[in-house]
Scaffold this motif. Structure first.
Motif, short mmCIF file in Angstrom:
data_model
loop_
_atom_site.label_atom_id
_atom_site.label_comp_id
_atom_site.label_asym_id
_atom_site.label_seq_id
_atom_site.Cartn_x
_atom_site.Cartn_y
_atom_site.Cartn_z
N LYS A 1 7.25 -46.94 9.32
CA LYS A 1 5.95 -47.32 8.79
C LYS A 1 5.99 -48.80 8.41
CE LYS A 1 4.73 -46.35 4.62
NZ LYS A 1 4.34 -45.67 3.36
N GLN A 2 4.82 -49.34 8.09
CA GLN A 2 4.72 -50.70 7.61
C GLN A 2 4.70 -50.72 6.10
OE1 GLN A 2 2.04 -53.53 9.56
NE2 GLN A 2 1.17 -54.05 7.56
N THR A 3 5.44 -51.66 5.51
CA THR A 3 5.53 -51.77 4.06
C THR A 3 5.20 -53.20 3.64
OG1 THR A 3 7.26 -50.08 3.95
CG2 THR A 3 7.03 -51.54 2.05
N LEU A 4 4.38 -53.32 2.61
CA LEU A 4 4.05 -54.63 2.04
C LEU A 4 5.06 -54.97 0.95
CD1 LEU A 4 2.14 -57.08 1.63
CD2 LEU A 4 0.86 -55.65 0.00
N LEU A 5 5.73 -56.11 1.10
CA LEU A 5 6.66 -56.60 0.08
C LEU A 5 6.03 -57.82 -0.57
CD1 LEU A 5 10.09 -56.34 1.96
CD2 LEU A 5 8.93 -54.60 0.57
N ARG A 6 5.56 -57.65 -1.80
CA ARG A 6 4.88 -58.74 -2.51
C ARG A 6 5.86 -59.42 -3.46
NH1 ARG A 6 1.08 -56.00 -4.09
NH2 ARG A 6 -0.58 -56.59 -2.61
N GLN A 7 5.89 -60.74 -3.40
CA GLN A 7 6.81 -61.50 -4.24
C GLN A 7 6.57 -61.20 -5.72
OE1 GLN A 7 6.47 -65.77 -3.85
NE2 GLN A 7 8.56 -66.13 -4.56
N GLY A 8 7.65 -60.92 -6.43
CA GLY A 8 7.56 -60.59 -7.84
C GLY A 8 7.60 -59.11 -8.14
N GLU A 9 7.54 -58.26 -7.09
CA GLU A 9 7.51 -56.82 -7.30
C GLU A 9 8.83 -56.13 -6.95
OE1 GLU A 9 4.13 -55.20 -5.29
OE2 GLU A 9 2.68 -56.27 -6.55
N GLY A 10 9.81 -56.90 -6.47
CA GLY A 10 11.11 -56.35 -6.17
C GLY A 10 12.06 -56.51 -7.35
N ILE A 11 13.33 -56.13 -7.14
CA ILE A 11 14.35 -56.29 -8.17
C ILE A 11 14.91 -57.71 -8.07
CG2 ILE A 11 16.57 -55.46 -9.02
CD1 ILE A 11 15.94 -52.79 -7.62
N PRO A 12 14.75 -58.53 -9.10
CA PRO A 12 15.22 -59.92 -9.02
C PRO A 12 16.74 -59.98 -8.82
CG PRO A 12 13.75 -59.61 -10.90
CD PRO A 12 14.09 -58.24 -10.40
N ILE A 13 17.17 -60.95 -8.03
CA ILE A 13 18.59 -61.21 -7.82
C ILE A 13 18.89 -62.60 -8.34
CG2 ILE A 13 20.43 -61.44 -6.10
CD1 ILE A 13 18.88 -59.57 -4.31
N PRO A 14 19.81 -62.72 -9.28
CA PRO A 14 20.11 -64.04 -9.86
C PRO A 14 20.59 -65.04 -8.80
CG PRO A 14 21.12 -62.28 -11.15
CD PRO A 14 20.60 -61.65 -9.91
N THR B 1 19.65 -42.46 10.01
CA THR B 1 19.12 -41.09 9.84
C THR B 1 18.38 -40.89 8.54
OG1 THR B 1 21.26 -40.39 8.93
CG2 THR B 1 20.93 -40.15 11.31
N GLY B 2 18.45 -41.83 7.63
CA GLY B 2 17.78 -41.67 6.35
C GLY B 2 16.31 -42.00 6.43
N SER B 3 15.62 -41.81 5.31
CA SER B 3 14.18 -42.06 5.26
C SER B 3 13.85 -43.45 4.72
CB SER B 3 13.49 -41.01 4.38
OG SER B 3 14.02 -41.05 3.06
N SER B 4 14.88 -44.20 4.28
CA SER B 4 14.64 -45.53 3.73
C SER B 4 15.88 -46.40 3.92
CB SER B 4 14.27 -45.44 2.25
OG SER B 4 15.36 -44.92 1.49
N VAL B 5 15.68 -47.71 3.71
CA VAL B 5 16.77 -48.67 3.78
C VAL B 5 16.64 -49.67 2.65
CG1 VAL B 5 17.07 -48.48 6.29
CG2 VAL B 5 15.46 -50.14 5.34
N SER B 6 17.69 -50.44 2.44
CA SER B 6 17.68 -51.48 1.43
C SER B 6 17.36 -52.82 2.09
CB SER B 6 19.03 -51.56 0.72
OG SER B 6 19.06 -52.61 -0.22
N VAL B 7 16.43 -53.57 1.47
CA VAL B 7 15.98 -54.84 2.03
C VAL B 7 16.06 -55.93 0.96
CG1 VAL B 7 14.03 -56.10 3.02
CG2 VAL B 7 14.43 -53.72 3.67
N THR B 8 16.60 -57.08 1.33
CA THR B 8 16.63 -58.23 0.44
C THR B 8 15.80 -59.35 1.05
OG1 THR B 8 18.85 -57.69 -0.38
CG2 THR B 8 18.09 -59.96 -0.67
N VAL B 9 14.97 -59.99 0.23
CA VAL B 9 14.13 -61.09 0.70
C VAL B 9 14.55 -62.38 0.01
CG1 VAL B 9 11.80 -62.03 0.82
CG2 VAL B 9 12.16 -59.58 1.15
#
Length: 666
Positions: free
Chosen positions: A653-666, A628-636
């Motif tokens: 909608k379609q979203t572009l996920l570009r490498q280096g622009e997300g939150i880094p995960i160790p 029901t929300g407007s967004s979700v959490s995605v991990t690549v």
């Protein structure tokens, strides 16, 4: 329960009745074996002595597992026959599979009717996809005639919508049998592969209109050879989708010039092998950020050495691969300068050969390296596990993915790879020949598999069919992956004797609503799922960008079908396009994890491969029913091992996920 449309005559009616009896009596669903113990091998040419060639083995799979006492098996069989008699007298008769024209069927009752009925409408003709596959048949029954062809959905002009590529057949009989070439060149002026540009646009009233324009000549991709399939990839990382075509004879690599045209760079790239290639897959096996190429080869057919095969009634028919020697597959390493190096021997791929038809990649053991699964026709399948040093080990037999549950090879055609049970690893589905069930190999997460076909509900419904293209996709956006299988026989079907083209069958859709068994669902007569044709390739993607996945189906000796998804579903969804920067630009091999509000975690992979001789949309489509929300959490999980998280990815909608622009995960 009703008799499903695709079962013909008493064969299928008794088969389904026995399955109903098994369920009615509450007998186990996980069996240690799925076949009786015949007095002689059960092959595509010869059934066991006491088996009906299509029915006997299937009944044994359902009624007579090894641990069941003989009395239980007999009871199930007798109850099943009784149900068959009752249905024959009191239930609706099955679908008329005659083609009128091209085999449009009548209404098929739905199994699992508690769920909403799927609705797929063929719109190919009305949107401008005018394509009719040609086998070139002249009565010589050349083997390649019955095996093609595939298709592709990809955005060749980078305008945000999916274009269509259809692979065409040709003629082999026109060549002189004394021609020194094993596969003669096609005569001039014959049919060619076609590229259709998607001109999706909005009308003045705000409605989106889907239409296509044939741009083959101006794009320069009208290959005239005897085509089998295609694979799409941005092999040079320039942002444009390139195209590789597999043929009976020399393959072709088209480089996308970025201006709506392509250049044939086959010779310069070193990819002009002359074997009979079926499917192909691009993947980065060595982690250098460049997409390498695996080409699946079939058998050593030549026009001069064409075999003569016959039906049980003595009529000419197509042969099977047993009549020919299998040809080894080829692995090409991408050098990064526009050329490829044949590394088949060095990589260990030459150590095993098979009559290959389908291929798909996946990190089956979770070690960070992309492996490959190859479906072989009538021979053990291959599971090429990537050692991480440029070499591979075929562990299919040891890992439980080479044979079926009773240790027999089957006629592998198409391959579909996905995490269907939400445990974080890729499972493998393989489509098979009439008389065999399709097979689901369940992965335990470490690259070890077991045949889980029965408990998944995928066995009995597939026995009468010959499956080719297949894919796991969420057609109704309920978050669960469903399964589509394109069907069409390769040898004359007994009940269609006398038909002008006696190989046509209906395609199948299996719906998943939980992590339990799938339901086989059929559709109303107006729906494209009721068509009876000789289907081969299938490509998947949201061709009209309306939030659900559509299906492109290629038919042997028949029209191209575009099955637009019009299923009534208000469920939410999202579409992701990934772009690599340190890995390959297409992010092929990346894994996407989506966290749902109910605590479930969905796993999807970025790919174009799989199915049969076809290439699908690389964008990742995710159904989000109940969200029901407007967004979700995605991990690549990027192919080079890096991980990133995006916490507010918009839905619908379609979203572009570009490498280096997300939150880094160790």
């Amino acid at each position: 329960m009703f008799r499903d449309a695709h079962f013909d005559g008493w064969h299928g009616l008794v088969l389904q009745a026995v399955e109903a009896a098994r369920r009615l009596l509450g007998t186990p669903t996980a069996w240690s074996t799925r076949l009786c113990h015949p007095t002689r091998p059960f092959t595509r040419d010869r059934a066991p002595a006491y088996h009906h060639p299509r029915l006997g083995g299937a009944i044994c799979k359902i009624a007579m597992p090894a641990h069941r006492r003989p009395g239980e098996s007999l009871l199930i069989f007798l109850v099943g026959v009784s149900l068959a008699c009752f249905w024959a007298g009191g239930c609706e008769r099955g679908t008329d599979t005659s083609r009128s024209p091209r085999g449009e069927g009548k209404e098929s009752p739905t199994r699992g009717a508690t769920h909403s009925r799927p609705q797929f409408v063929d719109v190919a003709a009305e949107v401008g996809l005018a394509f009719e596959h040609v086998t070139g048949a002249t009565g010589e029954f050349y083997f390649p005639e019955i095996m093609g062809s595939g298709c592709a959905l990809f955005d060749y002009d980078s305008d945000g919508d999916l274009d269509v590529y259809a692979v065409q057949g040709s003629t082999l009989a026109a060549a002189d049998h004394l021609d020194p070439n094993p596969i003669p060149s096609p005569p001039p002026g014959g049919p060619t592969n076609r590229l259709f540009r998607n001109d999706l646009h909005m009308e003045a009233g705000g409605a989106w209109v889907l239409s296509f324009t044939d741009v083959t000549e101006e794009a320069g991709v009208g290959d005239a050879r005897f085509g089998m399939g295609c694979a799409v990839a941005d092999f040079d990382n320039d942002g444009d989708a390139d195209l590789f075509v597999t043929n009976v004879g020399p393959n072709v690599l088209y480089l996308n010039n970025g201006d709506g045209t392509f250049s044939d760079v086959t010779s310069a790239a070193g990819l002009g092998d002359v074997s009979w290639a079926s499917s192909a897959a691009f993947f980065d096996y060595d982690g250098d950020g460049l997409l390498d190429l695996y080409v699946v080869n079939y058998v050593n057919f030549t026009v001069r050495d064409n075999k003569r095969c016959y039906t049980p009634a003595g009529a000419r028919d197509y042969c099977n691969p047993v009549s020919y020697r299998p040809v080894g597959d080829i692995l090409y390493h991408n050098r990064g300068d526009g050329t490829f190096e044949n590394v088949t021997s060095f990589a260990g791929i030459a150590d095993s050969t098979g009559s290959g038809l389908g291929v798909a990649g996946g990190d089956f053991d979770g070690d960070g390296w992309i492996d490959l699964y190859v479906a072989n026709d009538g021979e053990p399948n291959h599971l090429w596990m990537n050692r991480g040093d440029g070499t591979f080990d075929n562990r299919a037999l040891l890992a439980g993915a080479a044979l079926n549950a009773v240790g027999e090879p089957e006629a592998g055609m198409g391959v579909a790879v996905a995490d269907i049970d939400e445990d974080g690893d890729d499972d493998v589905f393989v489509s098979h020949l009439t008389g065999e069930s399709n097979t689901l190999y369940r992965n335990d997460g470490n690259g070890w598999f077991h045949d889980d076909t029965e408990s998944a509900g995928l066995a009995s419904d597939s026995v009468p069919m010959t499956g080719f293209g297949a894919e796991w996709f969420d057609y109704d956006n309920d978050t669960y992956l469903d399964l589509f299988v394109a069907n069409g026989a390769v040898r004359t079907l007994e009940h269609l004797s006398g038909d002008p083209y006696p190989y046509h069958q209906t395609n199948q859709l299996f719906r998943r609503t939980t992590n339990g068994p799938l339901d086989h669902v059929t559709a109303a007569s107006c729906d494209a799922l009721s068509l009876s044709e000789v289907s081969r390739g299938a490509a998947f993607g949201d061709i009209d960008n309306d939030g659900d996945v559509d299906i492109l189906v290629s038919n042997n000796d028949g029209p191209l079908r575009l099955l637009r998804n019009e299923t009534d579903s208000a469920a939410s969804w999202m579409r992701l396009k990934l772009q690599g920067t340190t890995c390959n630009r297409d992010a092929v091999g990346a894994r996407v994890t989506i966290e749902l509000a109910d605590g479930r975690t969905l796993h999807r992979r970025v790919h174009r491969d799989g199915s049969y001789a076809s290439s699908s949309d690389i964008r990742v489509h995710v159904g989000l029913a109940g969200h029901t929300g407007s967004s979700v959490s995605v991990t690549v999980h990027w192919p080079d091992g890096r991980r990133e998280r995006w916490d507010n990815v918009s839905v619908r909608k379609q979203t572009l996920l570009r490498q280096g622009e997300g939150i880094p995960i160790p």
